[in-house]
Every structure is written in C-alpha cells, then in structure tokens.
Motif scaffolding. Sequence first.
Motif, short mmCIF file in Angstrom:
data_model
loop_
_atom_site.label_atom_id
_atom_site.label_comp_id
_atom_site.label_asym_id
_atom_site.label_seq_id
_atom_site.Cartn_x
_atom_site.Cartn_y
_atom_site.Cartn_z
N GLU A 1 -7.12 0.97 2.91
CA GLU A 1 -8.18 0.93 3.92
C GLU A 1 -7.99 -0.25 4.86
OE1 GLU A 1 -11.86 0.97 1.68
OE2 GLU A 1 -11.26 2.80 0.66
N LYS A 2 -7.60 -1.39 4.31
CA LYS A 2 -7.35 -2.57 5.15
C LYS A 2 -6.20 -2.32 6.12
CE LYS A 2 -8.96 -5.80 1.63
NZ LYS A 2 -8.51 -6.72 0.56
N THR B 1 -9.94 -1.17 -0.11
CA THR B 1 -8.64 -1.08 -0.78
C THR B 1 -7.55 -1.57 0.17
OG1 THR B 1 -8.16 1.15 0.04
CG2 THR B 1 -9.43 0.99 -2.03
N PRO B 2 -6.37 -1.91 -0.36
CA PRO B 2 -5.27 -2.28 0.54
C PRO B 2 -4.99 -1.19 1.59
CG PRO B 2 -4.73 -2.91 -1.69
CD PRO B 2 -6.01 -2.12 -1.77
N GLU C 1 -8.33 8.81 -1.29
CA GLU C 1 -7.95 7.49 -0.77
C GLU C 1 -7.62 7.58 0.72
OE1 GLU C 1 -5.05 5.30 -3.13
OE2 GLU C 1 -5.62 6.53 -4.86
N ALA D 1 0.86 -1.19 0.00
CA ALA D 1 0.00 0.00 0.00
C ALA D 1 0.90 1.24 0.00
CB ALA D 1 -0.92 0.01 1.23
#
Length: 196
Positions: free
Chosen positions: A121-122, A118-119, A102, A38
């Motif tokens: 957010e994870k 999304t990566p 983002e 990310a």
Amino acid sequence: MNREEMFAQVKKVLTPHRYQHTIGVWQTAVRLAERYGADVEKAEAAAIFHDYAKYRPEDEMRKLIETVREIPNDLVEYNKELWHAFVGAYVVKHEVGLQDEEVLAAIRYHTTGRPGMTPLEKVVYLADYIEPGRSFPGVDDVRRTAEEDLDRAVYMALERTIRFLEERGEKVYPLSRAAYEDLKIKEESHGDSGPS
C-alpha cells in the motif's frame, strides 16, 4: 491477466494523459517494490489499475458509495478526488475480476492512505505521488527520501497533502489524518522529528 492485458484494459477507460501517468506510477511502483521488498507482481497490478475508476460519472460513483457496503459512505462528504480509489477497488474486483485483496487494498487506499499500511500500500501510494510526470513544490524532496526510507517518504507525502488541503480550506479525510499520525509515531520514535 498479464501486464499487456491489464494495460489494454485501463487504456480503454483513461485519457491519454492519465494513461501516461499510469505508466509512470507502474514504473515507480515496480522500482519501489523491488527496493523495499514488496510483491512486485502485486505492485504492478495495483499501479496499473489504481485510476481505473477515475473517469466514472460522478452520479455513478456517488450511487456506489451510498449503496455498496464495502465502500465507506462518508466519502460523499469529502473531496470527489478521493472517490475513484474506493470505487476503483470495487469495480476492479467486480468488473475486471481481480480478486487479490492485497492488490485491491493498495488501489483502495492510494489517495487517502490508512493507519497500518502494508508495504504494498505504501509503495502504490508513494508511486502515485512521485511518478516522473508529477511536478509540484516539494515533490523532489519526497522523491529523494523515497530512495532511502519508505515510511519517511510516505509520511512526508501525507503531511504535504494534509497541509495543501488545509490551506485550501478543504476537509481532510479521517483515514489520511490517521495514516499521518500512525507514521508520525514511527518518525518520532526514530528521533527524526527535530525540535517540537
């Protein structure tokens, strides 16, 4: 805005304990972002600002939830602990001037998750859950999993959070359940779900 300026900004609105938590989330988010590809700078910004609205007065947050179109107004029907994430994304954009969508999404969904995360957010969701200052049953299992499999660790965190809320008789926000179901499909397609 550089890292020092971001930290100075959040330090003004957080308790000392919450500021320490934020440092832990920042460190964890950077490590996870590097591990899972990310954007590290975006992970830094989202982690530093993730709790920016945590101590806003409840009536101020409620008013924003009820009047601002980009904040879901059904939040008022759920645990107040969820409010600061959605309100935070809004105030970080409009008061701090951070415009990266983002980063704002990672702030917005750091308490609930959402389907199709999304990566980034994870990474922020998980960093908030497993940062070194967190101590509750099961957190070490999620920490260990986070070293091997980002999706599985987020899935475990969502599952435990949903179970915790249900055991307390609290309503689970629909985005959290949808995020869990989304990741559950991925888990089952990997054949990791065990016997049903």
